[in-house]
Design a protein around this motif. Structure first.
Motif, PDB file in Angstrom:
ATOM      1  N   LEU A  50     115.459 -75.786-135.670  1.00 59.22           N
ATOM      2  CA  LEU A  50     115.312 -74.340-135.557  1.00 59.22           C
ATOM      3  C   LEU A  50     116.649 -73.684-135.238  1.00 59.22           C
ATOM      4  O   LEU A  50     116.999 -72.636-135.808  1.00 59.22           O
ATOM      5  CB  LEU A  50     114.280 -73.997-134.480  1.00 59.22           C
ATOM      6  CG  LEU A  50     113.904 -72.519-134.357  1.00 59.22           C
ATOM      7  CD1 LEU A  50     113.257 -72.013-135.630  1.00 59.22           C
ATOM      8  CD2 LEU A  50     112.957 -72.302-133.177  1.00 59.22           C
ATOM      9  N   LEU A  51     117.421 -74.284-134.335  1.00 60.65           N
ATOM     10  CA  LEU A  51     118.752 -73.746-134.011  1.00 60.65           C
ATOM     11  C   LEU A  51     119.652 -73.772-135.238  1.00 60.65           C
ATOM     12  O   LEU A  51     120.383 -72.809-135.512  1.00 60.65           O
ATOM     13  CB  LEU A  51     119.371 -74.542-132.862  1.00 60.65           C
ATOM     14  CG  LEU A  51     120.783 -74.111-132.423  1.00 60.65           C
ATOM     15  CD1 LEU A  51     120.919 -74.207-130.906  1.00 60.65           C
ATOM     16  CD2 LEU A  51     121.861 -74.977-133.084  1.00 60.65           C
ATOM     17  N   ARG A  52     119.618 -74.840-136.008  1.00 58.03           N
ATOM     18  CA  ARG A  52     120.477 -74.964-137.188  1.00 58.03           C
ATOM     19  C   ARG A  52     120.070 -73.972-138.274  1.00 58.03           C
ATOM     20  O   ARG A  52     120.921 -73.448-138.994  1.00 58.03           O
ATOM     21  CB  ARG A  52     120.436 -76.401-137.711  1.00 58.03           C
ATOM     22  CG  ARG A  52     121.124 -77.396-136.769  1.00 58.03           C
ATOM     23  CD  ARG A  52     120.976 -78.834-137.253  1.00 58.03           C
ATOM     24  NE  ARG A  52     121.634 -79.035-138.544  1.00 58.03           N
ATOM     25  CZ  ARG A  52     122.924 -79.273-138.693  1.00 58.03           C
ATOM     26  NH1 ARG A  52     123.717 -79.352-137.623  1.00 58.03           N
ATOM     27  NH2 ARG A  52     123.437 -79.453-139.894  1.00 58.03           N
ATOM     28  N   VAL A  53     118.783 -73.689-138.389  1.00 58.43           N
ATOM     29  CA  VAL A  53     118.329 -72.659-139.332  1.00 58.43           C
ATOM     30  C   VAL A  53     118.841 -71.292-138.900  1.00 58.43           C
ATOM     31  O   VAL A  53     119.316 -70.497-139.706  1.00 58.43           O
ATOM     32  CB  VAL A  53     116.792 -72.666-139.445  1.00 58.43           C
ATOM     33  CG1 VAL A  53     116.295 -71.413-140.163  1.00 58.43           C
ATOM     34  CG2 VAL A  53     116.320 -73.910-140.193  1.00 58.43           C
ATOM     35  N   ALA A  54     118.782 -71.011-137.585  1.00 58.98           N
ATOM     36  CA  ALA A  54     119.279 -69.735-137.071  1.00 58.98           C
ATOM     37  C   ALA A  54     120.781 -69.596-137.316  1.00 58.98           C
ATOM     38  O   ALA A  54     121.274 -68.513-137.651  1.00 58.98           O
ATOM     39  CB  ALA A  54     118.971 -69.608-135.580  1.00 58.98           C
TER      40      ALA A  54
END
Length: 364
Positions: A50-54
């Motif tokens: 999720l952090l990498r998508v953000a």
């Protein structure tokens, strides 16, 4: 009528797959300016994805990412990480070994501005994190905690709207970790930047976060303040994730469930439902004979099996009779030095505010 400001970071209906594995399943999460949100959960739950998508380090597959109201990723557009206005800190710090501390921080200021302006800003940020005296040092000359602070300074130097930190303290020695995360918390709060921190450590999340987002199997289980998640967990998984629990089983009758410690209320659970009872060790009150208002001892008789000093608290192993199910083993956590003799008798009662009843089908 004023229009509310957009969230600093808004993730909407995020879905992401790696082959047949669903890493993120319809995740919705917003972070406001100046707010620190910790993503926490077991390994493989999807928090780093999720952090990498953000950040734009993983291409968005389904959903929408907005930063300060601006769409940076959806079904038609994908703005690269360097143009999203985010600061990134990873667990390995990713400092350039051939650059000194000042130049590592200045590297994050690759946009417009004179050399003198960039130098001034880099030094200002190093002062924020207490590393101004190490401006000419190289990464290999620094401790892990010092490298982490330089990485934080480099991410903060461009004044990003959003900070994203992925397990930033996991490589630090246990004795150093507390001091570094304390300083990091104050630096982030002083900067006023919206921050997402990924961690697998529930204690770290409780310490750092204004809000915690607890994940399991690609979904958000519960989002709320640390107090909400600790005192008002939504299910057995949420209750047990933030610390050890004593587990008992029973069946609801007339809105209550019988336990070896006495009956507990079971709100909103239908009669006849098999339930799991989770009791935090600190919810157990151990005494040698406390007498209540009616003049009778309060608590259930138990035998002390072991007692250990843990530093600021003591852990007491207790055994009580469990009726037809046989003896029940419980752990009680009490403040200070409290080491009853092994084999001695004690009374134990429970604080019902830290005893949780969930249907046995609840994920645990």
């Amino acid at each position: 009528m004023s229009v509310p400001s957009p969230s600093a970071l808004a993730l909407r209906s995020i879905r992401h797959r790696f082959g047949r594995l669903t890493a993120l399943d319809s995740v919705d999460l917003s972070i406001e300016q100046g707010e620190i949100v910790c993503l926490v959960g077991p390994s493989g739950c999807g928090k780093s994805t999720l952090l990498r998508v953000a950040a734009g380090l993983e291409d968005l597959q389904v959903g929408e990412v907005r930063i300060d109201g601006r769409v940076v990723a959806d079904g038609t557009r994908l703005i690269p990480p360097e143009r999203r206005g985010v600061g990134l800190v990873f667990q390995d710090y990713a400092l350039f070994p051939h650059l000194n501390v000042l130049d590592n921080v200045r590297f994050g200021l690759s946009g417009a501005g004179s050399t003198a302006t960039k130098r001034t800003r880099a030094l200002e940020t190093l002062q924020q994190v207490g590393m101004q005296d190490y401006a000419q040092a190289y990464p290999h000359q620094l401790s892990g905690g010092q490298q982490q602070r330089v990485a934080l300074a480099r991410a903060l130097a461009p004044k990003p709207g959003v900070m994203l930190l992925d397990e930033p303290f996991s490589n630090l020695d246990v004795r150093l970790r507390g001091a570094v995360r304390d300083q990091t918390l104050h630096v982030l709060k002083a900067a006023g930047t919206a921050t997402m921190i990924v961690t697998h450590d529930p204690e770290e999340a409780m310490f750092m976060a204004d809000r915690i987002a607890l994940m399991r199997a690609g979904r958000l289980v519960q989002v709320g303040s640390p107090v909400d998640l600790y005192v008002r967990p939504v299910d057995a998984f949420a209750a047990s994730f933030f610390g050890e629990v004593n587990r008992l089983h029973g069946q609801v009758s007339a809105g209550r469930v019988a336990t070896p410690l006495g009956p507990l209320v079971a709100p909103d659970v239908p009669d006849g439902t098999d339930v799991e009872i989770l009791i935090r060790p600190e919810a157990l009150v151990v005494s040698n004979g406390y007498v209540g208002a009616n003049g009778t001892p309060q608590g259930v008789p138990s035998r002390v099996q072991a007692s250990r000093l843990l530093g600021r608290s003591s852990l007491i192993h207790l055994q009580i009779e469990g009726g037809d199910a046989g003896p029940v083993h419980l752990h009680a956590l009490v403040p200070g030095l409290s080491l009853p003799v092994e084999g001695s008798r004690a009374l134990v009662s429970v604080d019902p505010s830290q005893a949780f009843v969930f249907p046995s089908t609840s994920i645990s």
